[in-house]
Design an enzyme around this catalytic site. Structure first.
Site, PDB file in Angstrom:
ATOM      1  N   TYR A 142       0.822  -1.214   0.000  1.00 16.17           N
ATOM      2  CA  TYR A 142       0.000   0.000   0.000  1.00 16.17           C
ATOM      3  C   TYR A 142       0.855   1.262   0.000  1.00 16.17           C
ATOM      4  CZ  TYR A 142      -4.041  -2.982   1.129  1.00 16.17           C
ATOM      5  OH  TYR A 142      -5.027  -3.934   1.110  1.00 16.17           O
ATOM      6  N   LYS A 191       3.196 -15.363   2.567  1.00 17.66           N
ATOM      7  CA  LYS A 191       3.106 -16.127   1.319  1.00 17.66           C
ATOM      8  C   LYS A 191       4.540 -16.455   0.916  1.00 17.66           C
ATOM      9  CE  LYS A 191       0.649 -17.748  -2.133  1.00 17.66           C
ATOM     10  NZ  LYS A 191      -0.146 -18.967  -1.964  1.00 17.66           N
ATOM     11  N   ASP A 223      -3.303 -18.096   1.987  1.00 12.51           N
ATOM     12  CA  ASP A 223      -4.471 -18.769   1.397  1.00 12.51           C
ATOM     13  C   ASP A 223      -5.035 -19.805   2.380  1.00 12.51           C
ATOM     14  OD1 ASP A 223      -1.975 -19.860   0.943  1.00 12.51           O
ATOM     15  OD2 ASP A 223      -2.428 -20.687  -1.023  1.00 12.51           O
ATOM     16  N   ASP A 247      -5.368  -6.559   5.983  1.00 12.35           N
ATOM     17  CA  ASP A 247      -6.569  -5.850   5.537  1.00 12.35           C
ATOM     18  C   ASP A 247      -7.657  -6.870   5.171  1.00 12.35           C
ATOM     19  OD1 ASP A 247      -8.262  -3.917   4.622  1.00 12.35           O
ATOM     20  OD2 ASP A 247      -7.098  -3.376   2.858  1.00 12.35           O
ATOM     21  N   ASP A 251     -11.057  -8.368   7.645  1.00 11.33           N
ATOM     22  CA  ASP A 251     -12.454  -8.239   7.201  1.00 11.33           C
ATOM     23  C   ASP A 251     -13.147  -9.601   7.218  1.00 11.33           C
ATOM     24  OD1 ASP A 251     -12.323  -5.544   6.902  1.00 11.33           O
ATOM     25  OD2 ASP A 251     -13.076  -5.522   4.849  1.00 11.33           O
TER      26      ASP A 251
END
Ligand code: NAD
Length: 357
Positions: A142, A191, A223, A247, A251
């Site tokens: 980001y 990852k 994942d 992020d 959620d």
């Protein structure tokens, strides 16, 4: 104690839920003999309307001069057409950076009383769960280099992710220290089978884990983590991860608790000044209708007392009041589930919490 609290009400339901939180904090201050001075500043769409900027300098200076910051939410359809760096949401990245807030703490707790509101099956959420997601907030993709260029298939856009050992170590330390105050388990999500930044992340976390022999440490690919969160959320205590993975996973974790309107968050840096906000957005679909659930904002206020002002007993009291109200069966529309009856309004829910206090 006396504390100065910057209020950034923002847009949509922001003003409604921040007003509820101020009422709860004022009542708490009255009970314990504290003095909280609230200073409102503009942020987001309302700041654009008034000053042309989503994050006016006066707001940044006001927050820097305060002991802590309480934020509602920003954004809404009115400002959706603006260019990226002019949008209300840009103010969030700006204020976090200005205050040096590199840690985001997001608890995702399923209250046993709200089991019916969770989309997961009963046998998966039996007894509730209590996860703390520790998300890195000021690094990664980001904030990386980005732009447009000519690529193999013509014009393309790119974003890059970079993480330094220093950034990984400092967020890792927050996670391990947080776990020491909970059930002493940390799961680091990355990852590392694909990304170089994740491989450095994992190496650094392993080194740090040796400093915390009392914490049970595990790694998980993102994942798999996304899958495990819905398969068996009770396996997690503290999850530490990068900005983008955090992020997304936070959620997901909020969704399985049943209501986005219930979850608070804290953004912290090196000092005690932090920024506290519900994880939800400005909910334009219900703004101005007195339908918002104020609990996420109220619990953000409790986190503020605990993490920035050192008022743990007062924070516990607010959290207990919320528990009591939920156990007594009071619900706003978002957490009604299959319950019969008419939901409480935002102000009615606030009154119930004040009574429970
Ligand atoms: P949202 O969180 O605002 O709303 C998603 C859904 O959840 C809506 O149906 C909404 O009514 C409901 N909801 C959210 N909070 C609730 C509450 N307290 N009580 C009851 N119901 C609640 O997400 P969105 O619709 O994707 O975004 C709306 C705007 O908010 C956008 O402009 C977005 O950019 C912005 N946003 C801001 C923040 C922030 O300020 N931190 C975070 C996320 C989104």
């Amino acid at each position: 104690m006396k504390a100065e609290i910057a209020l950034l009400k923002g847009d949509g339901i922001g003003p409604e839920i921040v007003d509820s939180t101020v009422a709860v904090l004022e009542k708490t201050a009255q009970i314990y003999g504290h003095e909280f001075v609230f200073k409102p500043y503009l942020i987001g769409g309302c700041a654009i309307d008034a000053t042309g900027q989503p994050l006016p300098e006066e707001t940044v200076n006001g927050c820097l001069a305060s002991d802590c910051v309480l934020l509602g939410a920003v954004g809404g359809p009115k400002w959706d057409g603006l260019a990226g760096d002019k949008r209300p949401e840009k103010a969030l990245l700006g204020i976090r950076a200005a205050l040096g807030l590199y840690t985001n703490l997001r608890p995702a707790k399923l209250y046993p009383a709200l089991r019916a509101a969770s989309p997961l099956k009963d046998e998966i959420v039996e007894g509730g769960f209590d996860i703390m997601i520790v998300r890195e907030l000021t690094g990664g993709i980001y904030f990386g280099e980005r732009g447009f260029r000519e690529g193999r298939y013509g014009r393309e856009a790119f974003d890059t992710e970079a993480y330094s050992v220093t950034e990984i170590e400092r967020i890792g330390r927050v996670a391990f220290n947080t776990a020491m105050k909970r059930s002493r388990r940390v799961c680091s999500v990355d990852k590392a089978n694909v990304l170089e930044t994740s491989r450095l992340w994992r190496q650094t976390m392993h080194r740090l884990a040796e400093e915390f022999p009392d914490v049970a440490y595990t790694d998980m690919f993102v994942d798999n983590a996304a899958m495990q969160l819905v398969r068996d959320p009770r396996q997690f205590d503290v999850i530490v991860t990068s900005n983008m993975f955090g992020d997304i996973l936070s959620d997901e974790a909020s969704q399985i608790t049943g209501s986005i309107g219930m979850l608070p968050s804290a953004s912290l840096g090196d000092g005690t000044r932090g920024m506290y906000e519900p994880i939800h957005g400005s909910a334009p679909d219900i703004a101005g209708q007195n339908k918002a659930d104020p609990i996420a904002a109220v619990l953000s206020g409790a986190m503020m007392l605990r993490y920035s002002l050192g008022l743990a007993e007062e924070a516990d009291r607010i959290e207990r009041a919320v528990d009591d109200v939920l156990n007594a069966g009071f619900r706003t529309a978002d957490i009604m589930g299959s319950k019969q009856g008419s939901p409480l309004t935002c102000t009615e829910m606030t009154e119930r919490i004040l009574e429970a206090l």
